[in-house]
Design a protein around this motif. Structure first.
Motif, PDB file in Angstrom:
ATOM      1  N   VAL A 181       0.832  -1.203   0.000  1.00 10.20           N
ATOM      2  CA  VAL A 181       0.000   0.000   0.000  1.00 10.20           C
ATOM      3  C   VAL A 181       0.871   1.259   0.000  1.00 10.20           C
ATOM      4  N   ASN A 182       1.998   1.203   0.713  1.00 12.82           N
ATOM      5  CA  ASN A 182       2.854   2.384   0.852  1.00 12.82           C
ATOM      6  C   ASN A 182       4.040   2.406  -0.101  1.00 12.82           C
ATOM      7  N   MET A 183       4.121   1.423  -0.993  1.00  9.89           N
ATOM      8  CA  MET A 183       5.289   1.315  -1.864  1.00  9.89           C
ATOM      9  C   MET A 183       5.459   2.531  -2.766  1.00  9.89           C
ATOM     10  N   ALA A 184       4.366   3.031  -3.336  1.00 11.25           N
ATOM     11  CA  ALA A 184       4.472   4.143  -4.280  1.00 11.25           C
ATOM     12  C   ALA A 184       4.989   5.408  -3.605  1.00 11.25           C
ATOM     13  N   VAL A 185       4.510   5.706  -2.405  1.00 13.87           N
ATOM     14  CA  VAL A 185       4.955   6.922  -1.732  1.00 13.87           C
ATOM     15  C   VAL A 185       6.397   6.782  -1.253  1.00 13.87           C
ATOM     16  N   ARG A 186       6.803   5.576  -0.883  1.00 14.50           N
ATOM     17  CA  ARG A 186       8.216   5.359  -0.544  1.00 14.50           C
ATOM     18  C   ARG A 186       9.095   5.565  -1.774  1.00 14.50           C
ATOM     19  N   ASP A 187       8.668   5.017  -2.898  1.00 15.52           N
ATOM     20  CA  ASP A 187       9.439   5.175  -4.127  1.00 15.52           C
ATOM     21  C   ASP A 187       9.507   6.641  -4.548  1.00 15.52           C
ATOM     22  N   GLU A 188       8.420   7.369  -4.316  1.00 20.73           N
ATOM     23  CA  GLU A 188       8.377   8.785  -4.713  1.00 20.73           C
ATOM     24  C   GLU A 188       9.371   9.621  -3.921  1.00 20.73           C
TER      25      GLU A 188
END
Length: 261
Positions: A181-188
């Motif tokens: 769920v939080n992967m995209a914001v971590r990658d960003e």
């Protein structure tokens, strides 16, 4: 869990035992609880520190630029530990390695289990996994993406679900879902692993890999062991990617003499 909160957000962490500090950094498909079965034996001799990386477990997702290495430094400063024994699994292994290279004076020894290699030429099997995960997340099906990751990282390519220790899937499913769920914001917002001068690692180093893990990670472990000066390679016959969950007693037995150095 205790929270370290400041203007950079908050990190949740746990401390057990007493003695020289040992830091356990979790995999990118789990949280601090992946070490639960390893902590009791280590806590008999060491102060065992575990934290949830940002966007994992009870630590808040990042709201701006951050680095896992910087967060680890902030946590150690907060706890007042000048020099620690670092143990990392998968992405946590890469965090531990990058921390060792960035802050060599803060590290007594380093143990890497199933750590990735930046820029690695991944196999067709890994590309297929990544494509399936990406498609599931793009469709908004986090449950499907979670199952894809359970199949890849907990079960592994070399065994059936009947061969996986009972209850492990239930233990890792929720932490894995949170990570997705939080992967995209971590990658960003996150700073990824950079290229590393492995010859500069000047502390005792243990490299471990499960014999039931993806072949890519078995190859990577051998590369780390060959390129880090004086590193020792240990293979775990009954473990896939998450060694601390598959073979906690065997992992603790390997760590005991190594951490005592």
């Amino acid at each position: 869990m205790i929270r370290l909160a400041d203007d950079l957000g908050h990190l949740s962490y746990d401390v057990a035992g007493d003695g020289p500090p040992v830091v356990l950094v979790h995999a990118g498909v789990a949280d601090h609880r992946m070490w639960d079965a390893v902590v009791p034996s280590l806590a008999e001799r060491y102060t065992v520190i575990r934290h949830d990386l940002r966007g994992f477990g009870e630590s808040a997702p990042p709201a701006g630029p951050y680095g896992d290495v910087d967060d680890l430094l902030r946590l150690l400063d907060h706890l007042g530990h000048d020099r620690v024994r670092l143990v990392g699994a998968s992405w946590g292994g890469r965090v531990a390695l990058d921390f060792t290279l960035a802050h060599p004076e803060r590290v007594h020894s380093l143990a890497l289990f199933s750590a990735p290699w930046p820029g690695y030429d991944w196999s067709a099997e890994m590309h297929a996994y990544d494509g399936a995960e990406t498609a599931a997340l793009a469709a908004g099906d986090v449950d499907a993406a979670t199952q894809i990751n359970l199949d890849m990282w907990l079960r592994g390519p070399a065994r059936e679900w009947d061969d996986v220790p009972a209850g492990l899937a239930d233990r890792v499913r929720e932490p894995m879902r949170t990570s997705l769920v939080n992967m995209a914001v971590r990658d960003e917002h996150g700073q990824g692993a950079g290229s590393a001068d492995l010859a500069a690692v000047a502390v005792p180093t243990l490299v471990g890999v499960g014999k039931l893990d993806v072949a890519d990670f078995q190859d990577i472990a051998r590369r780390y062991a060959a390129e880090i000066p004086g590193a020792t390679l240990v293979e775990f016959p009954t473990a896939a990617h998450l060694i601390a969950m598959d073979a906690p007693a065997e992992l603790a037995a390997q760590l005991a003499p190594f951490l005592a150095r």
